[in-house]
Design an enzyme around this catalytic site. Structure first.
Site: not given
Ligand code: NI
Length: 176
Positions: A99, A141-142, A145
């Site tokens: 990341c 993953h994104e 966030h």
């Molecule tokens: Ni990330």
């Protein structure tokens, strides 16, 4: 122009992001273009708006195919706003992630192997895709966030978390 990316420990990475309400505005296009530059400059596979301190539901990702890393599949540049993810089936697989907010580290993270995602691009055009593999991993993953979740929070066994230079000496892999 590339923008500074917030690092883990910054409380802004832990906030829930708000939906975008106006599309196709000069401000939105400028924000997205800064995010694309930032992701490409830092060799990231993806970037979420909260990582540059903007609390909006905007993620983008791109993986350019590279013959040197034949096991990394390409992903076309995608700007995904107000995303909705629906796993297809319940199969999950562990895979290594990095990341841009946690530079130099890698962790083994379980993700759904297949999913459908929908949302909008910066022009307000609908996006609706079914994907699997690395593409599905990057999207999860994104989008994490946007909920204030960083990948180490999902690692099942923290023994599988460490410095990429130690875990994978001499073998670069994309940051997310
Ligand atoms: Ni990330």
């Amino acid at each position: 122009m590339a923008i500074d990316v917030l690092k883990m420990g910054d409380a802004r990475l832990l906030n829930q992001a708000d939906p975008v309400t106006e599309f196709d505005t000069p401000e939105l296009h400028e924000l997205v273009s800064g995010m694309i530059d930032t992701m490409r400059t830092l060799n990231g596979a993806g970037l979420a708006a909260p990582q540059i301190g903007v609390g909006l539901q905007i993620v983008l990702f791109e993986v350019v195919e590279n013959p040197r890393y034949p096991d990394v599949e390409g992903i076309p540049l995608t700007v995904l706003i107000n995303p909705v993810l629906e796993p297809i089936g319940d199969e999950m697989k562990e895979g290594w992630e990095g990341c841009l907010s946690i530079p130099g580290m890698r962790g083994l993270v379980p993700r759904f192997t297949k999913l459908r995602y929908s949302g909008f691009d910066a022009h307000g055009k609908t996006i609706d895709r079914e994907v699997g593999g690395f593409h599905a991993r990057v999207v999860q993953h994104e989008c994490d966030h946007l909920q204030g979740i960083l990948y180490p929070m999902r690692i099942r066994d923290l023994r599988n978390f460490g410095f990429s230079s130690v875990l994978f000496p001499g073998k670069p892999c994309p940051e997310e």
